[in-house]
Scaffold this active site. Structure first.
Site, PDB file in Angstrom:
ATOM      1  N   HIS B 150       0.843  -1.197   0.000  1.00  0.00           N
ATOM      2  CA  HIS B 150       0.000   0.000   0.000  1.00  0.00           C
ATOM      3  C   HIS B 150       0.875   1.243   0.000  1.00  0.00           C
ATOM      4  CE1 HIS B 150       0.767  -0.664   4.385  1.00  0.00           C
ATOM      5  NE2 HIS B 150       0.877   0.657   4.411  1.00  0.00           N
ATOM      6  N   HIS B 206      -5.801  -2.125   4.418  1.00  0.00           N
ATOM      7  CA  HIS B 206      -5.737  -0.916   3.599  1.00  0.00           C
ATOM      8  C   HIS B 206      -4.975  -1.161   2.305  1.00  0.00           C
ATOM      9  CE1 HIS B 206      -2.154  -0.920   5.988  1.00  0.00           C
ATOM     10  NE2 HIS B 206      -1.757   0.310   5.761  1.00  0.00           N
ATOM     11  N   HIS B 220       4.685   7.135   3.014  1.00  0.00           N
ATOM     12  CA  HIS B 220       5.479   5.913   2.820  1.00  0.00           C
ATOM     13  C   HIS B 220       4.881   4.999   1.773  1.00  0.00           C
ATOM     14  CE1 HIS B 220       2.668   4.473   6.104  1.00  0.00           C
ATOM     15  NE2 HIS B 220       2.629   3.407   5.339  1.00  0.00           N
ATOM     16  N   HIS B 252       1.116  -1.375  14.833  1.00  0.00           N
ATOM     17  CA  HIS B 252       0.189  -0.266  14.625  1.00  0.00           C
ATOM     18  C   HIS B 252      -1.118  -0.613  15.340  1.00  0.00           C
ATOM     19  CE1 HIS B 252       2.275   2.111  11.676  1.00  0.00           C
ATOM     20  NE2 HIS B 252       2.225   1.215  10.716  1.00  0.00           N
ATOM     21  N   TYR B 261       9.112   1.505  10.208  1.00  0.00           N
ATOM     22  CA  TYR B 261       9.240   2.651   9.313  1.00  0.00           C
ATOM     23  C   TYR B 261      10.728   2.927   9.144  1.00  0.00           C
ATOM     24  CZ  TYR B 261       4.317   4.235   9.582  1.00  0.00           C
ATOM     25  OH  TYR B 261       2.962   4.366   9.489  1.00  0.00           O
ATOM     26  N   GLU B 271       7.974   1.154   4.505  1.00  0.00           N
ATOM     27  CA  GLU B 271       7.461   0.381   5.626  1.00  0.00           C
ATOM     28  C   GLU B 271       7.521  -1.095   5.248  1.00  0.00           C
ATOM     29  OE1 GLU B 271       3.195   0.721   6.400  1.00  0.00           O
ATOM     30  OE2 GLU B 271       3.484   0.111   8.479  1.00  0.00           O
TER      31      GLU B 271
HETATM   32 FE   LIG Z   1       1.547   1.710   6.086  1.00  0.00          FE
END
Ligand SMILES: [Fe+2]
Ligand code: FES
Lengths: 114, 314
Positions: B150, B206, B220, B252, B261, B271
């Site tokens: 993503h 996501h 990112h 997260h 990160y 990431e």
């Molecule tokens: Fe991410």
């Protein structure tokens, strides 16, 4: 005659704003030397010359640079010693002041503080 | 019909040689093509299309464009109509204009980030193939990531001026491209402003995300890994290679992902995102993080939002 270059030559970097100083090897960028020695003063971000937070003005000393983002440092600035600390490699002791800052947290603009 | 997944991201790098060392030796991608302009195309071992990351040398860092793959070419006609009806300009891009890619649509989402949609990209297969495949190929390098997972795009956000491109982008992705909202951070005096959103178009938590910032940019690009162990090993690889890590392995709160990160040599944040978090579904209730718990939403263990999160990006 062979000239042997000392890869590990070490120089003193002084941050004028705070008086803080730390040693930095010639192969090490100023921001990395600062962070690795647990010193503070120059905002630390991407360490790649891309984000611009580590902007400094070098007032005294010799150094080499690597390519840095033109979104943050113009050619004119670069020529006058306004550079990104993560792209600066010392060739003598350096004296600098800090220009960059971590921008205010976006949320501080709201009425309700965090 | 519809968008399937992120298919490519084209980013700017300051130094191609250093960048290739990073994306090949640390991330574990392979170079598959260099175009006439010198841009380099890379692929992860578990991807079957020709490439997913395109590096273009420039004097600034950041994102140039991002591409999503749709199911059929006919979908492009439908999306073209919908994008136009939404009042957004859309350009037809001829087959091959994007290397190894069929006809495409090019447009800007409300923040101004450039996006492509296309249905065809040259198929080359994963490194383990499709007949009785091994679980992973021999000779993986560095982190050996599976695929581009993503992108998170920083979108202009200024409550005082009434600008919220996070919200605008989110509406566009949902109304026009059929993404659905999975998680959000709400802020502001009324607690009704989307400071950040995570949207899916598949079953991963996501496929794209937006976070508000002073200016548009790239927060990112993320690569998928299987497990927490893989994420830890990736961090070891970064330590060995003196990669600048922004946040060491952590969870997260948002998406429940395992994350690191870190930055590429031009300062573009990467990431490694491990675990599926959960199976996202169109009817799954939206998760909301409130302004006072943003820290836990982003970095669950410390609960502290590091200063760099919304200020350091390209
Ligand atoms: Fe991410
Ligand atoms: S830390 Fe990002 S440009 Fe130096």
């Amino acid at each position: 005659m062979n000239v042997v270059r000392d890869e590990n030559q070490s120089f003193v970097v002084t941050i004028e704003d705070t008086g803080e100083s730390f040693s930095c090897q010639s192969r090490q960028h100023v921001l990395s030397a600062m962070s690795r020695m647990g010193k503070k003063g120059i905002p630390s971000g991407c360490h790649g010359g891309g984000c611009g937070v580590c902007k400094i003005q070098i007032n005294d000393g010799a150094y080499e640079t690597k390519k840095m983002s033109r979104a943050h440092i113009s050619a004119t600035e670069e020529a006058s010693g306004c550079v990104l600390a993560c792209r600066v490699f010392p060739r003598s002791d350096l004296s600098l002041c800090v220009i960059g800052k971590l921008q205010k947290n976006i949320l501080k603009k709201t009425d309700k503080p965090l | 019909m519809g968008v399937m997944r992120i298919s490519h991201i084209n980013i700017r790098v300051l130094d191609m040689e250093a960048s290739l060392k990073h994306y090949v030796n640390v991330i574990g991608m392979k170079v598959v093509h260099t175009d006439a302009a010198g841009s380099v195309y890379l692929k992860c071992w578990d991807e079957w299309d020709k490439y997913s990351v395109v590096l273009t040398e420039a004097d600034v860092a950041g994102i140039i464009n991002v591409g999503y793959k749709v199911e059929n070419n006919a979908d492009l006609d439908e999306f073209k109509q919908r994008i136009t009806d939404y009042g957004t300009a859309v350009e037809d891009i001829a087959e091959g204009a994007l290397p190894f890619v069929g006809r495409a649509l090019k447009f800007s989402i409300p923040s101004g980030h450039v996006m492509y949609l296309y249905a065809d990209k040259e198929y080359v297969g994963t490194d383990v193939g499709t007949i009785n495949p091994e679980p992973w190929p021999d000779g993986l390098v560095g982190a050996g990531v599976h695929w581009l997972d993503h992108a998170l795009l920083m979108s202009e956000f200024d409550i005082d001026k009434g600008i919220n491109r996070v919200e605008d982008n989110t509406k566009f992705m949902i109304d026009v491209l059929d993404f659905y909202l999975v998680e959000q951070i709400l802020v502001g005096p009324e607690g009704d402003q989307q400071l950040a959103t995570w949207l899916s178009v598949s079953n991963t938590p996501h496929d794209i995300a937006f976070v508000g910032g002073p200016i548009n940019g790239l927060h990112h690009l993320a690569f998928f890994m299987d497990s927490w162990d893989d994420v830890l090993k990736a961090a070891d690889v970064m330590g060995k290679n003196k990669v600048k890590i922004d946040v060491t392995p952590q969870r997260h709160g948002v998406t429940r992902g395992y994350t690191i990160y870190f930055f590429d040599p031009s300062g573009n944040r990467n990431e490694t995102f491990g675990g599926l978090g959960y199976l996202a579904q169109r009817d799954r209730p939206v998760t909301t993080w409130t302004e006072d718990q943003i820290g836990s939403g982003i970095f669950y263990h410390t609960g502290v939002l590091n200063e760099a999160f919304t200020t350091v990006y390209t």
